[in-house]
Scaffold this active site. Structure first.
Site, PDB file in Angstrom:
ATOM      1  CD  GLU A   1     -25.532  18.213 -44.796  1.00 15.14           C
ATOM      2  OE1 GLU A   1     -24.649  18.452 -43.935  1.00 15.14           O
ATOM      3  OE2 GLU A   1     -26.478  18.995 -45.042  1.00 15.14           O
TER       4      GLU A   1
ATOM      5  CB  SER B   1     -27.553  23.933 -38.624  1.00 17.71           C
ATOM      6  OG  SER B   1     -27.415  23.274 -37.380  1.00 17.71           O
TER       7      SER B   1
ATOM      8  CD  GLU C   1     -19.340  22.061 -43.610  1.00 14.17           C
ATOM      9  OE1 GLU C   1     -19.121  22.570 -44.733  1.00 14.17           O
ATOM     10  OE2 GLU C   1     -20.380  22.288 -42.957  1.00 14.17           O
TER      11      GLU C   1
HETATM   12  O1  KIV Z   1     -24.461  22.304 -38.549  1.00 18.78           O
HETATM   13  C1  KIV Z   1     -25.077  21.245 -38.426  1.00 18.78           C
HETATM   14  O2  KIV Z   1     -26.113  21.180 -37.768  1.00 18.78           O
HETATM   15  C2  KIV Z   1     -24.533  20.067 -39.093  1.00 18.78           C
HETATM   16  C3  KIV Z   1     -25.297  18.791 -39.020  1.00 18.78           C
HETATM   17  C4  KIV Z   1     -26.613  18.860 -39.620  1.00 18.78           C
HETATM   18  C5  KIV Z   1     -24.515  17.628 -39.493  1.00 18.78           C
HETATM   19  O3  KIV Z   1     -23.481  20.132 -39.651  1.00 18.78           O
END
Ligand code: KIV
Length: 289
Positions: A189, A52, A122
């Site tokens: 998620e 993220s 994932e």
């Molecule tokens: O990349 C991320 O921050 C995530 C989390 C929100 C689980 O995968």
């Protein structure tokens, strides 16, 4: 938490015990030294250097473009700020899709050079063999199923998953496969809370929810959502605990105004000559006047 205080380090066996005791875990992302340090000192149990970071700190449109080196760069900064929490690094898109050797190489690099204690990836059943392979090589793995942002194109956007009986069954099978492959925790998620509750009761490993309701063993959020350092509307599941956006914007514009009006820096914010040198130049100036 005082930096010199002895800390009770969060470990993977400790996390599994917490599930048995019914203790809830709090997890957050972090991407740099100061925020990692603050998150750790706040007592958060797991810190994720998530992909993220592509969206929240690098300004990309999605997580797809995030590279192995970008995660490593941020991971090293975060490592320097974390003492107590378990530190997990995300495997970015592409790093585990072209072959198991490459995935293993990147995961080893994150542990050896980045100081991660585990990696996250994932996918459910289709990642079983890879998870087994990483675990066999002493690399703890956190799974991630449901709404998986690296599959954004295949999913057609950020859509809640598991809303039909068929898709709920697929997610349940994925959850079981990730546990059976040896992962120590599983991120759920963007799925209905009812489904997250069933998975949480079925699995021995802790579930970590994000947009998956309150019945998971743990919760995770993106730090910048929690502190309000984002642009645009937040997702339904985000709870904002601060408005860092406004705090930072106001601080920067007050600074700009003070500079423009000559109010910054003041005399107290300036360095001075010692008195002897000042006197010497004052005498010199009056002699020349
Ligand atoms: O990349 C991320 O921050 C995530 C989390 C929100 C689980 O995968």
């Amino acid at each position: 938490m005082d930096r010199n205080e002895a800390v009770s380090k969060i470990t993977i066996p400790g996390i599994l015990e917490r599930k048995l005791r019914g203790d809830r875990l709090a997890c957050l992302t972090a991407y740099d030294y100061p925020t990692a340090r603050l998150v750790d000192e706040a007592g958060v149990d797991i810190i994720l250097v998530g992909d993220s970071l592509g969206e929240v700190v690098l300004g990309y449109d999605s997580t797809i473009s995030v590279t192995v080196d970008e995660i490593l760069h941020h991971l090293r900064a975060v490592r320097r700020g974390v003492r107590r929490a378990l530190l997990v690094a995300d495997l970015p898109y592409g790093s585990y899709h072209v072959g198991r050797e490459e995935a293993l190489r990147v995961a080893v690099q994150y542990l050896k050079e980045g100081g991660a204690e585990a990696v996250k990836l994932e996918g459910g059943r289709k990642r079983s063999a890879l998870i087994r392979c990483l675990v066999r090589e002493e690399i703890p793995v956190m799974g991630h199923i449901g709404l998986t942002p690296q599959s954004i194109h295949a999913l057609g956007g950020h859509r809640v998953q598991g809303r039909t009986l068929e898709s709920a069954g697929e997610i349940l099978a994925d959850a079981q496969a990730v546990e059976d492959a040896g992962a120590f925790a599983l991120v759920l998620e963007g799925i209905p809370r009812e489904l997250a509750g069933i998975i949480t009761r079925r699995l021995r490993i802790p579930t970590i929810g994000i947009g998956a309701g309150p019945d998971c063993d743990a919760q995770i959020l993106v730090l910048h959502d929690v502190i309000g350092l984002t642009f645009g509307p937040a997702a339904k599941f985000v709870r904002r605990y601060a408005d860092a956006h406004e705090v930072l914007r106001t601080a920067c514009s007050r600074y700009r105004e003070d500079v423009a009006l000559g109010r910054y820096p003041s005399d107290q914010e300036s360095y001075h000559w010692p008195a002897s040198l000042r006197e010497h130049f004052e005498k010199e100036a009056s002699r020349l006047a």
